[in-house]
Design a protein around this motif. Structure first.
Motif, PDB file in Angstrom:
ATOM      1  N   LEU A 125       0.853  -1.185   0.000  1.00 43.60           N
ATOM      2  CA  LEU A 125       0.000   0.000   0.000  1.00 43.60           C
ATOM      3  C   LEU A 125       0.893   1.241   0.000  1.00 43.60           C
ATOM      4  O   LEU A 125       2.045   1.191   0.433  1.00 43.60           O
ATOM      5  CB  LEU A 125      -0.969   0.005   1.188  1.00 43.60           C
ATOM      6  CG  LEU A 125      -0.420   0.023   2.605  1.00 43.60           C
ATOM      7  CD1 LEU A 125      -0.094   1.445   3.046  1.00 43.60           C
ATOM      8  CD2 LEU A 125      -1.427  -0.599   3.563  1.00 43.60           C
ATOM      9  N   GLY A 157      -6.757  -1.867  -5.178  1.00 47.00           N
ATOM     10  CA  GLY A 157      -5.734  -0.878  -4.839  1.00 47.00           C
ATOM     11  C   GLY A 157      -5.835   0.425  -5.584  1.00 47.00           C
ATOM     12  O   GLY A 157      -4.825   1.068  -5.865  1.00 47.00           O
ATOM     13  N   TRP A 160      -6.859   6.959  -3.893  1.00 52.38           N
ATOM     14  CA  TRP A 160      -7.682   7.786  -3.023  1.00 52.38           C
ATOM     15  C   TRP A 160      -7.148   9.223  -3.077  1.00 52.38           C
ATOM     16  O   TRP A 160      -5.929   9.427  -3.133  1.00 52.38           O
ATOM     17  CB  TRP A 160      -7.620   7.302  -1.577  1.00 52.38           C
ATOM     18  CG  TRP A 160      -8.363   6.028  -1.303  1.00 52.38           C
ATOM     19  CD1 TRP A 160      -7.922   4.760  -1.524  1.00 52.38           C
ATOM     20  CD2 TRP A 160      -9.676   5.910  -0.736  1.00 52.38           C
ATOM     21  NE1 TRP A 160      -8.877   3.856  -1.135  1.00 52.38           N
ATOM     22  CE2 TRP A 160      -9.958   4.530  -0.642  1.00 52.38           C
ATOM     23  CE3 TRP A 160     -10.626   6.834  -0.298  1.00 52.38           C
ATOM     24  CZ2 TRP A 160     -11.158   4.045  -0.125  1.00 52.38           C
ATOM     25  CZ3 TRP A 160     -11.822   6.353   0.221  1.00 52.38           C
ATOM     26  CH2 TRP A 160     -12.083   4.980   0.300  1.00 52.38           C
ATOM     27  N   SER A 197     -12.395   7.737  -3.415  1.00 50.70           N
ATOM     28  CA  SER A 197     -11.691   6.849  -4.337  1.00 50.70           C
ATOM     29  C   SER A 197     -12.540   6.668  -5.585  1.00 50.70           C
ATOM     30  O   SER A 197     -13.505   5.901  -5.592  1.00 50.70           O
ATOM     31  CB  SER A 197     -11.420   5.490  -3.688  1.00 50.70           C
ATOM     32  OG  SER A 197     -10.710   4.641  -4.574  1.00 50.70           O
ATOM     33  N   SER A 215      -3.326   8.469  -1.922  1.00 51.57           N
ATOM     34  CA  SER A 215      -2.782   7.207  -1.430  1.00 51.57           C
ATOM     35  C   SER A 215      -3.370   6.082  -2.277  1.00 51.57           C
ATOM     36  O   SER A 215      -4.201   6.310  -3.155  1.00 51.57           O
ATOM     37  CB  SER A 215      -3.132   6.997   0.048  1.00 51.57           C
ATOM     38  OG  SER A 215      -4.521   6.735   0.194  1.00 51.57           O
ATOM     39  N   GLY A 217      -4.375   1.647  -1.724  1.00 46.35           N
ATOM     40  CA  GLY A 217      -4.353   0.477  -0.862  1.00 46.35           C
ATOM     41  C   GLY A 217      -3.739  -0.736  -1.523  1.00 46.35           C
ATOM     42  O   GLY A 217      -3.149  -0.657  -2.608  1.00 46.35           O
ATOM     43  N   LYS A 218      -3.879  -1.880  -0.881  1.00 47.11           N
ATOM     44  CA  LYS A 218      -3.364  -3.133  -1.416  1.00 47.11           C
ATOM     45  C   LYS A 218      -4.341  -3.720  -2.433  1.00 47.11           C
ATOM     46  O   LYS A 218      -5.528  -3.391  -2.427  1.00 47.11           O
ATOM     47  CB  LYS A 218      -3.131  -4.139  -0.281  1.00 47.11           C
ATOM     48  CG  LYS A 218      -1.961  -3.789   0.629  1.00 47.11           C
ATOM     49  CD  LYS A 218      -1.832  -4.768   1.782  1.00 47.11           C
ATOM     50  CE  LYS A 218      -1.524  -6.179   1.318  1.00 47.11           C
ATOM     51  NZ  LYS A 218      -0.164  -6.277   0.710  1.00 47.11           N
TER      52      LYS A 218
END
Length: 254
Positions: A125, A157, A160, A197, A215, A217-218
């Protein structure tokens, strides 16, 4: 694309710090670029950056650990294949950037300029940050173009963004030693709660300002996610000599 649509999109970028332009890349072109990226990933065609190189949360501890040779970025996309280079200089992008900067746009080859590959299991992430944390230009006014080469969602992923964060001024203590935006500070937490997102389809493009907090995520799915990413500046905003930002020759869009 009609000039009125581009003007509206640029206004949205200036106001919110990012804007999604649906279907800017034709389906056939998007599929061709994804096929090239997939094959180059299989071949581990150099230059590449490995997840283990960065040590972000969720990355393998080292290249000798399980998943240690998971690729995070296929670097220097501009030089990798004519399909990638042609899109970077395409009339749609050039016209859009000309409206935003009000002058000749220039592609930076020192920053982004890559195919992002987010893998299941070993894909890390990315914490909250501004891209200008390691960039050095006369002005903090650059725009990145993030091209979804396949669907992008929270599950695999996706990006955001904190809307309007590009307009905010932060003191250095709001960031950690690696210049990531700290999530353990109440005033930072409040901003992060406002994040959104956008769900992207293949061929959608997100334009976002270099100061916009973002950012990712995974990847919790079973498939690798591919995104092509470029960064642009105005001709009157050159990189500072002797910095990484000046380490590669930029490409004026003509």
């Amino acid at each position: 694309m009609p000039i009125e649509s581009k003007l509206e999109q640029v206004r949205a970028l200036r106001e919110h710090g990012y804007v999604v332009v649906p279907g800017l890349v034709a389906p056939e072109r998007c599929e061709e670029m994804r096929d090239v990226a997939r094959q180059q990933l299989i071949d581990a065609a150099m230059p590449v950056e490995f997840e283990a190189d960065l040590q972000y949360p969720g990355a393998p501890d080292s290249k000798s650990a399980p998943g240690g040779h998971t690729v995070r970025r296929l670097l220097d996309a501009y030089a990798r294949d004519a399909l990638f280079a042609d899109w970077a200089k395409s009339p749609d992008v050039r016209g859009w950037m000309e409206i935003y900067f009000g002058e000749q746009p220039v592609l930076s080859r020192a920053h982004h300029n890559c195919v992002m590959t987010k893998h299941p299991a070993y894909g890390s992430l990315t914490g909250w940050h501004r891209d200008v944390r390691y960039w050095n230009f006369q002005r903090d006014d650059l725009v990145s173009a993030w091209i979804a080469l396949g669907a992008e969602t929270v599950e695999n992923g996706g990006l955001w963004f904190v809307p309007m964060s590009h307009k905010l001024t932060f003191t250095s203590d709001r960031f950690d030693s690696a210049k990531f935006f700290r999530a353990d500070i109440p005033e930072n937490e409040a901003l992060i709660r406002s994040a959104v997102s956008p769900e992207l389809k293949a061929g959608d493009v997100v334009f976002f300002h270099c100061n916009t907090l973002h950012s990712a995520g995974k990847n919790l799915t079973d498939e690798v996610k591919f995104s092509l990413v470029y960064t642009y500046r105005g001709a009157s905003n050159p990189p500072l000599p002797g910095t990484r930002s000046a380490s590669k020759e930029d490409v004026p869009l003509t």
